[in-house]
Design a protein around this motif. Structure first.
Motif, PDB file in Angstrom:
ATOM      1  N   VAL A 225      58.105  37.973  29.528  1.00 20.64           N
ATOM      2  CA  VAL A 225      57.309  37.026  30.301  1.00 20.64           C
ATOM      3  C   VAL A 225      56.569  37.828  31.379  1.00 20.64           C
ATOM      4  O   VAL A 225      57.189  38.483  32.211  1.00 20.64           O
ATOM      5  CB  VAL A 225      58.181  35.942  30.966  1.00 20.64           C
ATOM      6  CG1 VAL A 225      57.328  35.048  31.862  1.00 20.64           C
ATOM      7  CG2 VAL A 225      58.893  35.106  29.905  1.00 20.64           C
ATOM      8  N   HIS A 226      55.257  37.785  31.288  1.00 15.83           N
ATOM      9  CA  HIS A 226      54.415  38.504  32.246  1.00 15.83           C
ATOM     10  C   HIS A 226      53.653  37.456  33.064  1.00 15.83           C
ATOM     11  O   HIS A 226      52.861  36.687  32.510  1.00 15.83           O
ATOM     12  CB  HIS A 226      53.448  39.428  31.499  1.00 15.83           C
ATOM     13  CG  HIS A 226      52.649  40.322  32.407  1.00 15.83           C
ATOM     14  ND1 HIS A 226      52.218  41.562  32.005  1.00 15.83           N
ATOM     15  CD2 HIS A 226      52.198  40.163  33.677  1.00 15.83           C
ATOM     16  CE1 HIS A 226      51.526  42.135  32.998  1.00 15.83           C
ATOM     17  NE2 HIS A 226      51.504  41.289  34.023  1.00 15.83           N
ATOM     18  N   ALA A 227      53.930  37.404  34.351  1.00 11.84           N
ATOM     19  CA  ALA A 227      53.255  36.425  35.199  1.00 11.84           C
ATOM     20  C   ALA A 227      52.030  37.053  35.850  1.00 11.84           C
ATOM     21  O   ALA A 227      52.095  38.154  36.379  1.00 11.84           O
ATOM     22  CB  ALA A 227      54.213  35.928  36.274  1.00 11.84           C
ATOM     23  N   VAL A 228      50.917  36.312  35.772  1.00 11.33           N
ATOM     24  CA  VAL A 228      49.705  36.725  36.486  1.00 11.33           C
ATOM     25  C   VAL A 228      49.489  35.713  37.601  1.00 11.33           C
ATOM     26  O   VAL A 228      49.288  34.529  37.343  1.00 11.33           O
ATOM     27  CB  VAL A 228      48.483  36.771  35.552  1.00 11.33           C
ATOM     28  CG1 VAL A 228      47.222  37.088  36.357  1.00 11.33           C
ATOM     29  CG2 VAL A 228      48.689  37.811  34.463  1.00 11.33           C
ATOM     30  N   MET A 229      49.594  36.193  38.835  1.00 12.34           N
ATOM     31  CA  MET A 229      49.441  35.308  39.982  1.00 12.34           C
ATOM     32  C   MET A 229      48.185  35.675  40.738  1.00 12.34           C
ATOM     33  O   MET A 229      47.713  36.807  40.659  1.00 12.34           O
ATOM     34  CB  MET A 229      50.665  35.420  40.899  1.00 12.34           C
ATOM     35  CG  MET A 229      51.964  35.103  40.165  1.00 12.34           C
ATOM     36  SD  MET A 229      53.383  35.060  41.264  1.00 12.34           S
ATOM     37  CE  MET A 229      53.058  33.579  42.191  1.00 12.34           C
ATOM     38  N   GLY A 230      47.680  34.701  41.454  1.00 14.75           N
ATOM     39  CA  GLY A 230      46.488  35.005  42.229  1.00 14.75           C
ATOM     40  C   GLY A 230      45.970  33.757  42.893  1.00 14.75           C
ATOM     41  O   GLY A 230      46.270  32.640  42.465  1.00 14.75           O
ATOM     42  N   PRO A 231      45.199  33.924  43.946  1.00 14.72           N
ATOM     43  CA  PRO A 231      44.627  32.769  44.631  1.00 14.72           C
ATOM     44  C   PRO A 231      43.535  32.123  43.795  1.00 14.72           C
ATOM     45  O   PRO A 231      43.097  32.682  42.785  1.00 14.72           O
ATOM     46  CB  PRO A 231      44.050  33.374  45.912  1.00 14.72           C
ATOM     47  CG  PRO A 231      43.748  34.796  45.566  1.00 14.72           C
ATOM     48  CD  PRO A 231      44.768  35.204  44.544  1.00 14.72           C
ATOM     49  N   ASN A 232      43.094  30.953  44.218  1.00 17.72           N
ATOM     50  CA  ASN A 232      41.970  30.300  43.532  1.00 17.72           C
ATOM     51  C   ASN A 232      40.763  31.221  43.543  1.00 17.72           C
ATOM     52  O   ASN A 232      40.502  31.887  44.539  1.00 17.72           O
ATOM     53  CB  ASN A 232      41.619  28.991  44.241  1.00 17.72           C
ATOM     54  CG  ASN A 232      42.712  27.952  44.039  1.00 17.72           C
ATOM     55  OD1 ASN A 232      43.374  27.934  43.006  1.00 17.72           O
ATOM     56  ND2 ASN A 232      42.910  27.115  45.045  1.00 17.72           N
ATOM     57  N   GLY A 233      40.058  31.251  42.419  1.00 13.74           N
ATOM     58  CA  GLY A 233      38.851  32.061  42.356  1.00 13.74           C
ATOM     59  C   GLY A 233      39.096  33.522  42.066  1.00 13.74           C
ATOM     60  O   GLY A 233      38.163  34.325  42.065  1.00 13.74           O
ATOM     61  N   SER A 234      40.345  33.881  41.763  1.00 11.67           N
ATOM     62  CA  SER A 234      40.620  35.292  41.502  1.00 11.67           C
ATOM     63  C   SER A 234      40.261  35.692  40.074  1.00 11.67           C
ATOM     64  O   SER A 234      40.211  36.872  39.755  1.00 11.67           O
ATOM     65  CB  SER A 234      42.098  35.588  41.761  1.00 11.67           C
ATOM     66  OG  SER A 234      42.910  34.762  40.943  1.00 11.67           O
ATOM     67  N   GLY A 235      40.012  34.698  39.212  1.00 17.44           N
ATOM     68  CA  GLY A 235      39.647  35.000  37.823  1.00 17.44           C
ATOM     69  C   GLY A 235      40.754  34.701  36.833  1.00 17.44           C
ATOM     70  O   GLY A 235      40.646  35.082  35.662  1.00 17.44           O
ATOM     71  N   LYS A 236      41.817  33.997  37.268  1.00 22.37           N
ATOM     72  CA  LYS A 236      42.958  33.751  36.376  1.00 22.37           C
ATOM     73  C   LYS A 236      42.582  32.950  35.128  1.00 22.37           C
ATOM     74  O   LYS A 236      42.912  33.322  34.008  1.00 22.37           O
ATOM     75  CB  LYS A 236      44.068  32.991  37.136  1.00 22.37           C
ATOM     76  CG  LYS A 236      44.608  33.715  38.360  1.00 22.37           C
ATOM     77  CD  LYS A 236      45.886  33.065  38.870  1.00 22.37           C
ATOM     78  CE  LYS A 236      45.738  31.593  39.260  1.00 22.37           C
ATOM     79  NZ  LYS A 236      44.858  31.330  40.417  1.00 22.37           N
ATOM     80  N   SER A 237      41.900  31.818  35.359  1.00 22.60           N
ATOM     81  CA  SER A 237      41.541  30.983  34.209  1.00 22.60           C
ATOM     82  C   SER A 237      40.489  31.655  33.337  1.00 22.60           C
ATOM     83  O   SER A 237      40.506  31.525  32.115  1.00 22.60           O
ATOM     84  CB  SER A 237      41.039  29.614  34.677  1.00 22.60           C
ATOM     85  OG  SER A 237      42.138  28.762  34.905  1.00 22.60           O
ATOM     86  N   THR A 238      39.577  32.375  33.985  1.00 20.58           N
ATOM     87  CA  THR A 238      38.584  33.132  33.209  1.00 20.58           C
ATOM     88  C   THR A 238      39.290  34.110  32.274  1.00 20.58           C
ATOM     89  O   THR A 238      38.930  34.226  31.096  1.00 20.58           O
ATOM     90  CB  THR A 238      37.639  33.893  34.168  1.00 20.58           C
ATOM     91  OG1 THR A 238      36.980  32.940  34.993  1.00 20.58           O
ATOM     92  CG2 THR A 238      36.616  34.719  33.405  1.00 20.58           C
TER      93      THR A 238
END
Lengths: 245, 442
Positions: free
Chosen positions: A31-44
């Motif tokens: 399980v690799h978690a990618v965390m980040g604030p809004n607008g960091s590009g996570k959904s992209t």
């Protein structure tokens, strides 16, 4: 053993670069978690890996078991073993879950009747009312039902690697538990690799990550073990990836 | 995408050319056989037709149509021809009555003897002693209804007596197989007070060049329930100008549906006149036009009496270089207080070369009404397609699921489940053929 490997991925929308060189990996059972604030590009990142409409890839590569996915149509990426649980699952009027799953598994030679049994079994396991199975996909489902529905499909389709795009957003405690426990079980039992994208660490207390990466301004700015998620919860994203714009 | 001014495929004929008809003359109408009253009615209609003119695309109700291409003199009336057979479509084995209409002429009629004994009439109008009273009870609209009246070889009459409940459908199967013919079918359904029945018409043709001018009259008596379905699966060289008119009486309910799949140019004008207090008219349609065909629908929901309801839902899809037109009017008269009227038309445009027009209109003369209309023309939603493809569904299958899902809302409302199963199958085949051509399959 499977591995999804993202290398120097640069991508965006309408010529505007959002991912500015992303590197990360997830392998079977991990399980690799990618965390980040809004607008960091996570959904992209999630949609570029899946081949979503409207995204442009400028450079880099995404491979699954050594096969380049970029340039492949979305459905072939899925058939190659990739799954994306969407943050906002799209309503598809008039198309039932059963029909969609039968169509998704038909290229693998699975009979519709077997698929229907599988869907019914998984509905029970994820705690979804069988009455909802006849409904058109995501139409009139609550937020929690939609995420259970995404997880149900993950279980039915049995991918090698699943991306969970903010599956925890707006989710009640019961649904969060049901979704993360089911994913964890699949990870342990059949070695699913999970790329879990989230803003909050709440999910990660249920679905324990092996690796945590922090995405900021389109780059992975920090990487570590599960303790990184706790640290982020305490301190927030300030201080990570303060790169000059 | 969507809005376009369709170029006619042939140069439009001048008004003079279109008026100098050589074939469809009063003399030709007078020469047809039949009872005296029918011959007189034909001749009178032929004279009215000859005195008028064919419609023109400059008229609003013919806007976007291909009427300018019609060369009537290229066809001959099929009215004199007899014999022939038609294959019965799926889902028609269970029935209360069957009529086979060959090139416009009722050629075979079977009625359940028990129902016939208790008063159900299914017959050719030419054989009915009161036929003269039954023809054109509901309003007729234009030159093409006059032309139909002038050349009908006969007409199918379905008369459901007062209070009768007919459990199984009454099935009327039309088939065209004469090359160069003009077919004039007439169907008259008279649903008596408090009766309950289902009538299904199925239109097919051989691969012939033909002109079809069918007229359907539905008269729904007080408190009657009539379900009517018309399935149009004509060949690709049939030019059709059809008219369906209904009158809905007091507290009566009409549920009228069209499924259009075929034809070259296929037009249906649907007028529903609700003239009894508390009457309800549900109008639905599914149309799928592929190849270079064109489907053309004009509807009028005409509220005459108080507390009347109409609900229209027309959904279409166009593919390849096909086109469709929907133009609808809700008219609420001064007396029609407490009326509810709804009109929805949605269109999917499946290819860049295809196009659809959607023109809703309201004309309201009283304040006490609830009215709404909605229309949409657009391609398949990218996000819906992506969602399905992200599950591993090939694009042509995803598209088929989305289109069938889009039509499902209407198909679910059709009166007969057996007929709908067959239609879903037909739509799946047609969509699959289309996908096979455009992408070569999975």
């Amino acid at each position: 053993m499977s591995a999804l490997i993202v290398r120097a991925l640069r991508a965006g929308v309408d010529g505007k670069e959002i991912l500015r060189g992303v590197d990360l990996e997830v392998s079977s059972g991990q399980v690799h978690a990618v965390m980040g604030p809004n607008g960091s590009g996570k959904s992209t990142l999630a949609h570029v890996i899946m081949g979503g409409p409207g995204y442009e890839v400028y450079d880099g590569s995404v491979t699954l078991d050594g096969v380049e996915l970029l340039g492949m149509p979305t459905w072939k990426r899925a058939q190659a073993g990739l799954f994306l649980a969407m943050q906002y699952p799209t309503e598809v009027p008039g198309v039932s879950l059963a029909d969609a799953m039968a169509a998704a598994l038909a290229p693998q030679g699975r009979a519709p009747a077997d698929v229907a049994d599988l869907v019914a079994t998984e509905a029970v396991r994820i705690g979804m009312s069988t009455a909802l199975l006849e409904r058109p996909l995501n139409v009139d489902l609550s937020g929690g039902e939609k995420k259970r529905n995404e997880t149900l499909q993950l279980a039915v389709l049995a991918p090698k690697v699943a991306i969970l795009d903010e599956i925890d957003s707006g989710l009640d405690v019961d649904a969060l538990k049901a979704v993360s426990q089911r994913v964890e079980l699949i990870t342990n039992e059949v070695g699913l690799g999970v790329l879990v994208i989230t803003h909050y660490s709440r999910l990660l207390r249920e679905l324990r990550p092996d690796v945590v990466s922090v995405l900021r301004n389109g780059r992975v700015v920090a990487s570590g073990g599960p303790e990184l998620a706790e640290e982020l919860e305490a301190t927030g994203y300030e201080g990570y990836g303060e790169t000059p714009a | 995408m969507g809005r376009l001014a369709p170029p006619p495929r042939l140069p439009p004929r001048t008004r003079e050319e279109r008026l100098s008809l050589k074939t469809f003359t009063p003399d030709a109408a007078a020469a047809l056989a039949g009872p005296e009253w029918l011959r007189a009615r034909r001749l009178a209609a032929a004279e009215r037709f000859a005195a008028g003119s064919l419609p023109d695309p400059s008229e609003e109700i013919w806007r976007y149509s291909r009427i300018g291409e019609l060369d009537l003199d290229a066809y001959r009336p099929a009215s004199g021809e007899t014999g022939g057979t038609a294959q019965l479509p799926e889902g028609t084995a269970e029935r209360a009555a069957l009529v086979v209409v060959h090139n416009g002429r009722p050629s075979r009629i079977e009625v359940d003897p028990a129902l016939a004994a208790t008063g159900l009439v299914v017959a050719d109008i030419a054989d009915l002693p009161d036929g003269d009273d039954l023809l054109s009870r509901t309003a007729v609209a234009d030159a093409f209804t006059e032309l139909n009246s002038a050349f009908i070889p006969g007409a199918t009459v379905v008369r459901i007596p007062r209070g009768m409940v007919v459990d199984l459908p009454i099935i009327i199967v039309h088939h065209l197989d004469g090359d160069g013919i003009a077919s004039f079918a007439r169907t008259i359904v008279l649903a008596g007070e408090n009766s309950d029945a289902t009538v299904i018409e199925h239109q097919s043709s051989s691969d012939v060049a033909a002109f079809s001018d069918p007229v359907v009259e539905l008269d729904v008596g007080d408190a009657a329930r009539l379900r009517y379905l018309n399935v149009q699966d004509l060949g690709a060289r049939v030019f059709q100008v059809g008219y369906q008119t209904s009158r809905v009486g007091r507290d009566a309910t009409l549920q009228s549906s069209v499924v259009a799949l075929g034809g070259d140019y296929a037009r249906v004008r649907t007028d529903s006149r609700i003239d009894g207090k508390g009457g309800t008219s549900f109008l639905t349609a599914v149309y799928f036009a592929d190849g270079s065909r064109m489907h053309d629908f004009r509807t009028i929901q005409d509220h005459i009496a108080p507390k009347t309801t109409s609900d229209l839902l027309f959904k279409g899809a166009v593919s390849d270089t096909a086109r469709s037109v929907y133009s609808g009017l809700i008219r609420v008269g001064k007396e029609a207080r407490g009326t509810n009227a709804y009109q929805t038309n949605r269109n999917l445009v499946l290819s860049d070369g295809a196009g659809a027009e959607s023109v809703p209109n309201l004309e309201i003369e009283t304040n006490d009404v609830v009215c709404s209309h909605a229309s949409a023309v657009g391609p398949i939603d990218d996000e819906q397609r992506y969602y399905l493809e992200s599950r591993g569904i090939p694009p042509e299958v995803a598209e088929r699921l989305i289109v069938l899902g889009f039509f499902g809302e209407v198909l679910d409302r059709l009166p007969l489940s057996e007929a709908v199963t067959g239609l879903r199958g037909t739509l799946v085949r047609r969509l699959a053929e289309r996908a096979g051509e455009s992408t070569g399959g999975a």
